[in-house]
Scaffold this motif. Structure first.
Motif, short mmCIF file in Angstrom:
data_model
loop_
_atom_site.label_atom_id
_atom_site.label_comp_id
_atom_site.label_asym_id
_atom_site.label_seq_id
_atom_site.Cartn_x
_atom_site.Cartn_y
_atom_site.Cartn_z
N ALA A 168 93.47 60.19 25.90
CA ALA A 168 94.39 59.60 24.88
C ALA A 168 94.61 58.12 25.03
CB ALA A 168 95.96 60.34 24.69
N THR A 169 94.72 57.32 23.94
CA THR A 169 95.25 55.93 24.02
C THR A 169 96.69 55.85 24.01
OG1 THR A 169 94.99 55.83 21.53
CG2 THR A 169 93.31 54.69 22.71
N ILE A 170 97.01 54.89 24.47
CA ILE A 170 98.53 54.37 24.57
C ILE A 170 98.50 53.04 23.98
CG2 ILE A 170 100.89 54.45 25.75
CD1 ILE A 170 98.83 55.95 27.97
N GLY A 171 98.68 52.75 22.71
CA GLY A 171 98.94 51.36 22.16
C GLY A 171 97.55 50.79 22.19
N ARG A 172 97.39 49.60 22.09
CA ARG A 172 96.20 48.74 21.62
C ARG A 172 95.16 48.75 22.92
NH1 ARG A 172 98.38 44.93 19.40
NH2 ARG A 172 98.12 43.53 21.20
N HIS A 173 95.60 48.43 24.11
CA HIS A 173 94.59 48.49 25.28
C HIS A 173 95.13 49.19 26.52
CE1 HIS A 173 96.82 44.69 24.87
NE2 HIS A 173 96.11 44.37 23.83
N ASN A 174 95.20 50.16 26.27
CA ASN A 174 95.66 51.27 27.12
C ASN A 174 95.34 52.79 27.06
OD1 ASN A 174 96.51 52.58 29.59
ND2 ASN A 174 98.72 51.36 29.44
N ALA A 175 95.00 53.39 27.97
CA ALA A 175 94.53 54.87 27.82
C ALA A 175 94.82 55.80 29.07
CB ALA A 175 93.10 55.16 27.07
N ALA A 176 94.86 56.91 28.85
CA ALA A 176 94.83 57.80 29.95
C ALA A 176 93.52 58.86 30.02
CB ALA A 176 96.11 58.71 30.02
N VAL A 177 92.73 58.54 30.83
CA VAL A 177 91.46 59.35 30.69
C VAL A 177 91.31 60.28 31.97
CG1 VAL A 177 88.97 59.14 30.40
CG2 VAL A 177 90.66 57.53 29.38
N GLN A 178 90.92 61.63 31.57
CA GLN A 178 90.55 62.42 32.98
C GLN A 178 89.14 63.29 32.50
OE1 GLN A 178 93.62 64.95 33.72
NE2 GLN A 178 92.51 66.12 35.35
N LEU A 179 88.19 62.66 33.73
CA LEU A 179 87.01 63.28 33.46
C LEU A 179 86.69 64.03 34.71
CD1 LEU A 179 85.28 59.90 32.52
CD2 LEU A 179 85.73 61.68 30.84
N GLY A 180 87.08 65.51 34.74
CA GLY A 180 87.08 66.20 36.04
C GLY A 180 87.96 65.47 36.92
N ARG A 181 87.45 65.08 37.90
CA ARG A 181 88.32 64.48 39.10
C ARG A 181 88.68 63.15 38.61
NH1 ARG A 181 85.97 67.10 44.52
NH2 ARG A 181 86.01 69.24 43.88
N VAL A 182 87.68 62.46 38.05
CA VAL A 182 87.76 61.10 37.76
C VAL A 182 88.99 60.77 36.91
CG1 VAL A 182 86.68 58.90 36.74
CG2 VAL A 182 85.45 60.79 38.27
N LYS A 183 89.91 59.86 36.97
CA LYS A 183 90.92 59.39 36.28
C LYS A 183 90.85 57.86 35.83
CE LYS A 183 93.83 62.99 38.20
NZ LYS A 183 94.99 63.23 39.20
N LEU A 184 91.02 57.56 34.55
CA LEU A 184 90.85 56.21 34.37
C LEU A 184 92.06 55.82 33.57
CD1 LEU A 184 87.26 55.77 32.91
CD2 LEU A 184 88.07 55.34 35.19
N THR A 185 92.95 54.58 33.79
CA THR A 185 94.08 54.39 33.08
C THR A 185 93.73 52.68 32.67
OG1 THR A 185 95.13 53.67 35.05
CG2 THR A 185 95.69 55.76 34.17
N GLY A 186 94.95 52.10 31.99
CA GLY A 186 94.73 50.75 31.83
C GLY A 186 93.81 50.47 30.76
N PHE A 187 93.36 49.03 30.92
CA PHE A 187 92.46 48.61 30.07
C PHE A 187 90.99 49.25 30.06
CE2 PHE A 187 89.62 44.83 28.77
CZ PHE A 187 89.95 44.97 27.47
N ILE A 188 90.69 49.55 31.33
CA ILE A 188 89.52 50.37 31.79
C ILE A 188 89.48 51.78 30.95
CG2 ILE A 188 88.15 51.48 33.59
CD1 ILE A 188 87.99 48.53 33.86
N GLY A 189 90.61 52.37 31.12
CA GLY A 189 90.84 53.61 30.28
C GLY A 189 90.55 53.51 28.83
N TRP A 190 91.14 52.19 28.30
CA TRP A 190 90.99 52.01 27.03
C TRP A 190 89.38 51.67 26.36
CZ3 TRP A 190 89.55 47.98 23.65
CH2 TRP A 190 89.72 48.18 22.30
#
Lengths: 416, 416
Positions: A351-373
């Motif tokens: 899910a995105t949070i605003g224009r350049h942030n997101a929360a991403v979960q791919l199995g055990r991999v978690k991405l946040t912030g600009f990389i997530g976005w």
């Protein structure tokens, strides 16, 4: 009974992710496919919130079904509303006549559930169709316009936006509305300061984004608060009238209420002569067929699908996999082979949070912030249909990232 | 009476070409401007036919007025409908309250005239607003969808498109509908051949594009016929019902009728306590003010403007020049200088015919064919507001030129 050509007649109802994928899965089969949809386009629903918040244009996330399937000669696309399904006669009744079938794939999706209060819908529209999205865009932008000319005392209520439901849609809407007020609109008004708008995200459960891991939920909650969103978890809407949201003892005056909670299967699925769960979804066998009608498959949000006994989430990749699976089972039945159980492969949640942030979960991999976005953006552009839409969406995102503007700020009042 | 600040209050009604240009013309003046419009956007009307024929998206030809004027600190934009003008009290009544003025610039434009038959409008919508354009797009695309599932006997009527009025809008619509059927839709249907669609252009006068020289009219007529349009000049609509156009003795069954004829001043202008011509346009003095109210100016399609005693055409450049002129006269009045007569400078007339052809007349210079189209395209992109819209429109034109596709083929049924 076969068609005159001797080929099996496959009717697919619904041109969303499940139905379109089912049609494509039968591309090389010697069958006659009829794809029925009440709309003339396939809609990329995951980006609908960007249309509602003036970031993308409707045409950037929709594509004519007829054109998507133009080279697949065994498909006939019919723009018509399916009215009822007669399982005994094996016929779909529609506004464009009756379509008999040898195999049926029902992929009619879901609408919002108002928890037994259908009268709430007029006060809090949901976000399932392009018409919903342009209506929400009209309401959101109009709230700022009205506040500009309203009495100062009426402004706080007009500039309060309540979003009900803390799943991906609710989180994305809340972030987008908050940023619209803080960035794109902030300098364009003379009497009001749009950045003072109040954005509430109301979630009944203990945390937002319940499909993600707890630490990602907590991250998303913090990121939303940094954007100025008031995140209210463990809070249930108990009443809703024009301009007022009741939360137990608390009453909030909110000029705009947006519904992003609850799922109910489409009417056609809910009225099918079959067993249903509480949300009206059709209970299907392990191979996604109806227990008494192996020639009928129900896929996507219209079905209560299981994989290894566990519920399958109501997201686009699940609908696509189910549509593809149903197509393979039809081919198996025609070839006289046994069908197989559906096995859902979960890639992740995001899910995105605003224009350049997101929360991403791919199995055990978690991405946040600009990389997530960036991951979220690339994934979504990749899954859009057609090069033209990919370029247009990427251009609009780049443009609004550079300028902090929203390009599609149109209030269009349509004729009744 | 001045405002509390001591500055003159200028109210501008209408944010089209005339009103926006008037506001800009007062950018450096020590005045308090209120710009009233019932819509929140400035619309580039000359490209509306491209929205109606699925070539451009609404947001590409519209721009939020508030954002256009955000840096002009002496303007306040109010989204409200002006209801009446009280010339004696010097007040504009609107849905957002009463706005007193020291100077008024009325720029409310025009609607279509149905020659005293308002009941024709429901059968033959015009093309003046974005809602009109998306409604026409819905009707045009739906006609092909309905023909696909209709009885063969009903198809010819469904695939007949009658366009009433042979001015620039009618010519451009006719060419665009013919090309939509022949190119973009031609391979997407299974039961019908869209390229067999009949497109009629019905003009009461002796030739299409009467504003251009006779040889250019003849060129446009030939070019339209080459695209498959049936050009019917000297033909008057005498009756209109759902699906039927009466042309004297002749009755044509046409599923879609589009109105591009006749102009009537907006209701607000037609109801102003002043003299009007037969189309309801306000008769203005040589300086564009009202004869008895020098503090009130009427510009653009709302006025019967004269320049050197000759009528000024109802096109965008004329409205812009008039808006700019009115702004200068307001400045003159504030400075105690006499006002000047409006002098219209005519740059030219132009109309596209299909995707890469146009008829252009610039004084004695005449351009046709691809060269004419390039000139038309560059001129239109140049006059669009904002770099983002220029890039987006240029991209969409290039894309559809390369692919022969229309990108915005959406049938959106809005809620009542």
């Amino acid at each position: 009974m076969m068609a005159q050509s001797g080929r099996s007649r496959v009717v697919i109802v619904g041109g969303g992710f499940g139905g379109l994928e089912a049609a494509r899965g039968l591309a090389k089969a010697a069958v006659e496919i009829t794809l029925l949809d009440q709309r003339n386009y396939h809609l990329f629903q995951p980006l609908l919130y960007q249309v509602a918040t003036a970031a993308l244009s409707p045409s950037e996330i929709a594509w004519p079904l007829r054109h998507v399937l133009t080279r697949q000669a065994n498909v006939r696309v019919v723009m018509a509303q399916a009215l009822a399904i007669d399982l005994e006669r094996r016929e779909v009744e529609s506004t464009a006549g009756v379509f008999p079938y040898d195999h049926l794939i029902l992929a009619t999706g879901a609408t919002h559930s108002y928890f037994g209060k259908p009268q709430w819908e007029q006060h809090a529209p949901g976000l399932k169709s392009l018409a919903d999205a342009t209506e929400l865009r009209r309401r959101i932008l109009s709230a700022f316009e009205q506040a500009e000319t309203a009495d100062p005392g009426a402004r706080p209520a007009l500039l309060t936006f309540a979003i009900v439901g803390g799943g991906a849609t609710g989180v994305e809407m809340a972030g987008a509305v908050a940023e619209l007020a803080r960035d794109a609109l902030s300098r364009d008004f003379r009497q009001i300061d749009p950045s003072l708008a109040r954005v509430l995200l109301i979630e009944g459960g203990p945390r937002v984004l319940p499909a993600l891991a707890e630490d990602l939920s907590a991250y998303a909650g913090r990121a939303l608060r940094e954007l100025g969103v008031e995140v209210m978890t463990g809070t249930t809407v108990t009443g809703l009238e024009d301009g007022r949201v009741q939360l137990g003892d608390q009453v909030i005056e909110a000029g705009t209420v947006i519904w992003a909670a609850g799922v109910a299967a489409s009417k056609l699925a809910a009225e099918l002569a079959a067993e249903h769960d509480r949300a009206g979804r059709v209970k299907v066998a392990a191979d996604l067929s109806l227990p008494d009608h192996p020639e009928v498959f129900v896929v996507g949000d219209a079905a209560a699908m299981l994989s290894d006994g566990k519920p399958v989430p109501g997201i686009a990749p699940a609908a696509k996999q189910a549509g593809r699976h149903a197509a393979r089972q039809v081919l198996a039945q025609i070839a006289g082979r046994p069908t197989e159980a559906f096995r859902y492969s979960h890639a992740g949640d995001l899910a995105t949070i605003g224009r350049h942030n997101a929360a991403v979960q791919l199995g055990r991999v978690k991405l946040t912030g600009f990389i997530g976005w960036i991951f979220w953006g690339v994934a979504h552009v990749y899954f859009l249909i057609g090069l033209r839409n990919r370029i247009a969406v990427a251009f609009d995102w780049l443009w609004s990232w550079l300028t902090r503007q929203r390009n599609i700020r149109l209030i269009v009042q349509h004729r009744a």
